[in-house]
Design an enzyme around this catalytic site. Structure first.
Site, PDB file in Angstrom:
ATOM      1  N   CYS A   4     113.694  69.541  19.358  1.00 40.64           N
ATOM      2  CA  CYS A   4     112.403  68.932  19.810  1.00 40.64           C
ATOM      3  C   CYS A   4     111.341  69.132  18.776  1.00 40.64           C
ATOM      4  O   CYS A   4     110.949  69.961  18.411  1.00 40.64           O
ATOM      5  CB  CYS A   4     112.177  69.443  21.281  1.00 40.64           C
ATOM      6  SG  CYS A   4     111.709  71.187  21.251  1.00 40.64           S
ATOM      7  N   HIS A  55     115.558  71.042   2.236  1.00 35.47           N
ATOM      8  CA  HIS A  55     115.157  69.758   3.356  1.00 35.47           C
ATOM      9  C   HIS A  55     115.756  69.434   4.643  1.00 35.47           C
ATOM     10  O   HIS A  55     115.430  68.460   5.168  1.00 35.47           O
ATOM     11  CB  HIS A  55     114.934  68.637   2.462  1.00 35.47           C
ATOM     12  CG  HIS A  55     113.948  68.909   1.335  1.00 35.47           C
ATOM     13  ND1 HIS A  55     113.804  67.778   0.262  1.00 35.47           N
ATOM     14  CD2 HIS A  55     112.894  69.964   1.138  1.00 35.47           C
ATOM     15  CE1 HIS A  55     112.821  68.368  -0.444  1.00 35.47           C
ATOM     16  NE2 HIS A  55     112.095  69.498  -0.216  1.00 35.47           N
ATOM     17  N   THR A  77     117.450  65.095  -9.764  1.00 38.35           N
ATOM     18  CA  THR A  77     116.013  64.999  -9.054  1.00 38.35           C
ATOM     19  C   THR A  77     114.975  64.660  -9.949  1.00 38.35           C
ATOM     20  O   THR A  77     114.760  64.951 -11.075  1.00 38.35           O
ATOM     21  CB  THR A  77     115.887  66.695  -8.662  1.00 38.35           C
ATOM     22  OG1 THR A  77     114.534  66.404  -7.892  1.00 38.35           O
ATOM     23  CG2 THR A  77     115.786  67.755  -9.750  1.00 38.35           C
ATOM     24  N   ARG A 126     120.451  56.268   8.850  1.00 37.42           N
ATOM     25  CA  ARG A 126     120.861  56.865   7.481  1.00 37.42           C
ATOM     26  C   ARG A 126     121.922  57.958   7.881  1.00 37.42           C
ATOM     27  O   ARG A 126     122.807  57.905   7.026  1.00 37.42           O
ATOM     28  CB  ARG A 126     119.427  57.555   7.179  1.00 37.42           C
ATOM     29  CG  ARG A 126     118.500  56.641   6.634  1.00 37.42           C
ATOM     30  CD  ARG A 126     117.351  57.319   6.208  1.00 37.42           C
ATOM     31  NE  ARG A 126     117.872  58.631   4.948  1.00 37.42           N
ATOM     32  CZ  ARG A 126     117.134  59.444   4.481  1.00 37.42           C
ATOM     33  NH1 ARG A 126     115.779  59.729   5.442  1.00 37.42           N
ATOM     34  NH2 ARG A 126     117.289  60.460   3.700  1.00 37.42           N
TER      35      ARG A 126
HETATM   36  P1  OAD Z   1     114.284  60.880  -6.248  1.00 38.40           P
HETATM   37  O1  OAD Z   1     114.578  59.601  -5.818  1.00 38.40           O
HETATM   38  O2  OAD Z   1     112.652  61.293  -6.557  1.00 38.40           O
HETATM   39  O3  OAD Z   1     114.727  60.936  -7.869  1.00 38.40           O
HETATM   40  C1  OAD Z   1     115.988  60.788  -7.931  1.00 38.40           C
HETATM   41  C2  OAD Z   1     116.467  61.194  -9.148  1.00 38.40           C
HETATM   42  O4  OAD Z   1     117.930  61.011  -9.644  1.00 38.40           O
HETATM   43  C3  OAD Z   1     115.847  60.273 -10.541  1.00 38.40           C
HETATM   44  O5  OAD Z   1     115.218  61.294 -11.376  1.00 38.40           O
HETATM   45  C4  OAD Z   1     117.030  59.650 -11.223  1.00 38.40           C
HETATM   46  O6  OAD Z   1     116.746  59.215 -12.656  1.00 38.40           O
HETATM   47  C5  OAD Z   1     118.365  60.300 -10.807  1.00 38.40           C
HETATM   48  N1  OAD Z   1     119.419  59.691 -10.759  1.00 38.40           N
HETATM   49  C6  OAD Z   1     119.588  58.385 -10.372  1.00 38.40           C
HETATM   50  N2  OAD Z   1     121.010  58.073 -10.409  1.00 38.40           N
HETATM   51  C7  OAD Z   1     121.561  59.246 -10.650  1.00 38.40           C
HETATM   52  C8  OAD Z   1     122.939  59.472 -11.110  1.00 38.40           C
HETATM   53  N3  OAD Z   1     124.074  58.876 -10.958  1.00 38.40           N
HETATM   54  N4  OAD Z   1     123.381  61.070 -11.564  1.00 38.40           N
HETATM   55  C9  OAD Z   1     122.138  61.756 -11.777  1.00 38.40           C
HETATM   56  N5  OAD Z   1     120.916  61.653 -11.451  1.00 38.40           N
HETATM   57  C10 OAD Z   1     120.538  60.155 -10.917  1.00 38.40           C
HETATM   58  O7  OAD Z   1     114.925  62.141  -5.513  1.00 38.40           O
HETATM   59  P2  OAD Z   1     114.433  63.759  -5.177  1.00 38.40           P
HETATM   60  O8  OAD Z   1     114.059  64.199  -6.806  1.00 38.40           O
HETATM   61  O9  OAD Z   1     115.770  64.193  -4.607  1.00 38.40           O
HETATM   62  O10 OAD Z   1     112.161  64.916   0.466  1.00 38.40           O
HETATM   63  O11 OAD Z   1     113.540  63.484  -4.282  1.00 38.40           O
HETATM   64  C11 OAD Z   1     112.739  64.766  -3.696  1.00 38.40           C
HETATM   65  C12 OAD Z   1     112.579  64.668  -2.051  1.00 38.40           C
HETATM   66  O12 OAD Z   1     111.663  63.493  -2.025  1.00 38.40           O
HETATM   67  C13 OAD Z   1     113.517  64.382  -1.414  1.00 38.40           C
HETATM   68  O13 OAD Z   1     114.308  65.581  -0.945  1.00 38.40           O
HETATM   69  C14 OAD Z   1     112.759  63.744  -0.083  1.00 38.40           C
HETATM   70  C15 OAD Z   1     111.854  62.782  -0.878  1.00 38.40           C
HETATM   71  O14 OAD Z   1     110.688  62.360  -0.561  1.00 38.40           O
HETATM   72  C16 OAD Z   1     111.666  64.469   1.754  1.00 38.40           C
HETATM   73  O15 OAD Z   1     111.666  63.597   2.293  1.00 38.40           O
HETATM   74  C17 OAD Z   1     110.697  65.883   2.268  1.00 38.40           C
END
Ligand code: OAD
Length: 264
Positions: free
Chosen positions: A133, A125, A200, A76
């Protein structure tokens, strides 16, 4: 909550931003989508649709299969290094110069905000570019870590101080967020006048609380997301569209507003 077209968006959101002394931007994986980095929960392309988060994003999973997990993060990291910040990132850099005070709190571990030139970025995050480690979290230099071309197993190095395996410095499930960054982020949310919530799903806590903290503290909340989310209920203005289109449009409208001397 008001669903708005481009023009209405520009005027309502612009007025909010022009009136704000302190703006906080919170971003999630959707912010990086248009730079080619998959989100987590997109039904088809999302990382968690293709991989098991309990296996790849927990300490227990790492201890069970260290080479599997380490290889996945190293891969990644390579993907992220090849990504280019899109126009939405550059719009946030421009916004930083147009408002008196702006900070970005991101759940993303890809470092794209900083790479685009944003100056005040809080990584809730962690980062794919930092390592420590697993037992004592002794920092470990990233430049010694390989960048595999594919998602293959990669044995993590061992800590020269305590001998335990090295892991990426990202927050995994069941882990607490870094204290200093969290305190600062919560303070900023409780004291901003306007919050932009970009890309998000609002499903992961505690980060998902930030828009509600801002709203309860009297800030105007603007959501930028093509789809409805858990955050939409906290938003005063909802912009249904991609970050790479909406954010530049916002900044263009703000510049126009500034030109007309509209700042409060
Ligand atoms: P998600 O994958 O849960 O959500 C992504 C969001 O972005 C969704 O609501 C989509 O509709 C939106 N989206 C998609 N394309 C977009 C664009 N071009 N412009 C604007 N929005 C768009 O991701 P997160 O909410 O970031 O944490 O997930 C939160 C956390 O869950 C991450 O930081 C990670 C994950 O597990 C850990 O691993 C601790």
């Amino acid at each position: 909550m008001l669903k708005t077209d481009g023009a209405l968006l520009a005027s309502r959101a612009t007025r909010v931003l022009l009136a704000a002394e302190r703006v906080l931007v919170t971003t999630g994986a959707g912010m990086s989508r248009e730079s080619g980095i998959p989100t987590f929960r997109d039904a088809l392309t999302g990382l968690w649709a293709r991989y098991d988060p309990e296996e790849l994003a927990t300490e227990a999973g790492f201890r069970r299969h260290p080479a599997r997990v380490f290889g996945w993060y190293a891969w990644r990291r390579r993907l992220v290094r090849a990504a280019v910040p899109h126009a939405g990132y550059h719009a946030l850099v421009a916004l930083e110069r147009l408002v008196p005070s702006l900070a970005i709190v991101t759940q993303n571990v890809d470092g794209l905000h900083r790479r685009a030139g944003s100056r005040r970025v809080l990584e809730l995050h962690g980062s794919l570019e930092r390592f420590s480690c697993v037992d004592a979290r002794h920092p470990f230099p990233g430049d010694a870590i390989p960048l595999p071309e594919a998602d293959t197993e990669c044995e993590p190095p061992h800590c020269p101080q305590c001998g335990s395996r090295v892991r990426p410095d990202v927050v995994w499930f069941h882990e607490t967020l870094p204290e200093r960054v969290t305190t600062e982020a919560w303070d900023l949310a409780a004291s901003c006048q306007a919050m932009l919530v970009v890309g998000t799903s609002g499903l992961v806590h505690p980060a998902a609380q930030l828009p509600f903290i801002a709203r309860d503290a009297g800030a105007m909340v603007i959501e930028v997301n093509p789809d409805p989310t858990e955050v939409s209920t906290a938003a005063h203005i909802v912009c249904r569209g991609p970050a790479g289109t909406i954010l530049p449009a916002l900044v263009a409208a703000l510049r126009e507003g500034e030109g007309e001397g509209a700042r409060a």
